[in-house]
Design an enzyme around this catalytic site. Structure first.
Site, mmCIF file in Angstrom:
data_model
loop_
_atom_site.group_PDB
_atom_site.id
_atom_site.type_symbol
_atom_site.label_atom_id
_atom_site.label_comp_id
_atom_site.label_asym_id
_atom_site.label_seq_id
_atom_site.Cartn_x
_atom_site.Cartn_y
_atom_site.Cartn_z
ATOM 1 N N ASN A 152 0.839 -1.196 0.000
ATOM 2 C CA ASN A 152 0.000 0.000 0.000
ATOM 3 C C ASN A 152 0.872 1.243 0.000
ATOM 4 O O ASN A 152 1.945 1.284 0.596
ATOM 5 C CB ASN A 152 -1.008 -0.006 1.160
ATOM 6 C CG ASN A 152 -0.405 -0.136 2.535
ATOM 7 O OD1 ASN A 152 0.490 -0.927 2.773
ATOM 8 N ND2 ASN A 152 -0.929 0.627 3.476
ATOM 9 N N GLU A 164 0.390 5.412 0.449
ATOM 10 C CA GLU A 164 -0.495 6.501 0.847
ATOM 11 C C GLU A 164 0.097 7.848 0.460
ATOM 12 O O GLU A 164 1.281 7.946 0.108
ATOM 13 C CB GLU A 164 -0.720 6.456 2.360
ATOM 14 C CG GLU A 164 -1.387 5.193 2.825
ATOM 15 C CD GLU A 164 -1.551 5.106 4.339
ATOM 16 O OE1 GLU A 164 -2.216 4.170 4.782
ATOM 17 O OE2 GLU A 164 -1.017 5.961 5.076
ATOM 18 N N CYS A 204 -4.094 0.604 -2.423
ATOM 19 C CA CYS A 204 -3.914 -0.602 -1.612
ATOM 20 C C CYS A 204 -2.895 -1.540 -2.267
ATOM 21 O O CYS A 204 -2.680 -1.507 -3.480
ATOM 22 C CB CYS A 204 -5.233 -1.342 -1.465
ATOM 23 S SG CYS A 204 -6.533 -0.419 -0.637
ATOM 24 N N GLU A 235 -3.100 -4.779 -2.791
ATOM 25 C CA GLU A 235 -3.697 -5.722 -3.741
ATOM 26 C C GLU A 235 -3.881 -5.086 -5.105
ATOM 27 O O GLU A 235 -3.561 -5.692 -6.131
ATOM 28 C CB GLU A 235 -5.058 -6.216 -3.221
ATOM 29 C CG GLU A 235 -4.977 -6.954 -1.900
ATOM 30 C CD GLU A 235 -5.158 -6.072 -0.668
ATOM 31 O OE1 GLU A 235 -5.647 -6.578 0.350
ATOM 32 O OE2 GLU A 235 -4.803 -4.863 -0.724
ATOM 33 N N CYS A 245 -10.077 -5.178 1.025
ATOM 34 C CA CYS A 245 -11.174 -4.220 1.177
ATOM 35 C C CYS A 245 -12.124 -4.343 -0.019
ATOM 36 O O CYS A 245 -11.840 -5.043 -1.001
ATOM 37 C CB CYS A 245 -10.632 -2.789 1.287
ATOM 38 S SG CYS A 245 -9.994 -2.117 -0.264
ATOM 39 N N CYS A 263 -10.633 -3.339 -3.457
ATOM 40 C CA CYS A 263 -9.711 -4.361 -3.962
ATOM 41 C C CYS A 263 -10.471 -5.591 -4.436
ATOM 42 O O CYS A 263 -10.121 -6.188 -5.457
ATOM 43 C CB CYS A 263 -8.693 -4.738 -2.896
ATOM 44 S SG CYS A 263 -7.470 -3.435 -2.613
#
Length: 160
Positions: free
Chosen positions: A62, A64, A73, A75, A112, A115
């Site tokens: 991930n 940010e 993310c 994934e 999530c 994803c």
């Protein structure tokens, strides 16, 4: 009115040590990717590794930024890179390790919703399931035979 029951079947390994060697190797690659996460806002690091049918492994973590939540993310970082770098390869297996940087994370953490939708797109595109393994930093590991198992009632291009 009719009631509809939707079930998901998952396999749960008590620990990393129970995994087949090939999956343990993929989980280790996800762990290495997690170490590269840039998560100064959430303090939650995730690593993902995807095994392709050409025997290549693509990883992601991930990432940010200050315009939180416009980061990406692990994934999706991995799956989009795999799609861009190896567009003809099929994605066979995804391994995910996730956890807080400030407290122990012992429960399995699934992808999530965003994803899940991205992974679903590639399952549909390749007309083949993507096996998914996920865990926290330690503890149980969950296996799903496909993303559709984690996200029943998929939204896909057939609705467009």
């Amino acid at each position: 009115m009719k009631e509809v029951k939707i079930e998901s079947v998952l396999q749960v390994y008590d620990s990393f040590k129970e995994l087949p060697e090939s999956i343990a190797t993929l989980m280790n690659q996800a762990q290495e990717a997690r170490a590269q996460a840039y998560a100064p806002y959430s303090n939650f690091s995730v690593g993902a590794a995807i095994l392709l049918d050409n025997n290549k492994v693509v990883t992601g973590s991930n990432q940010e930024n200050a315009s939180y939540p416009s980061g990406l993310c692990a994934e999706r970082t991995a799956i989009y890179y795999a799609g861009a770098k190896y567009p003809k390869a099929k994605m066979l297996t995804m391994a995910i390790i996730a956890g807080s940087n400030s407290k122990p994370t012992t429960e399995p953490i699934p992808p999530c919703g965003a994803c899940r939708q991205a992974i679903a797109e590639y399952e549909i595109k390749q007309d083949q399931p993507i096996e998914i393994y996920f865990m926290g930093e330690t503890g149980k590991v969950v296996r799903s035979q496909s993303l559709a198992n984690l996200l029943p009632l998929l939204f896909d291009k057939s609705y467009l």
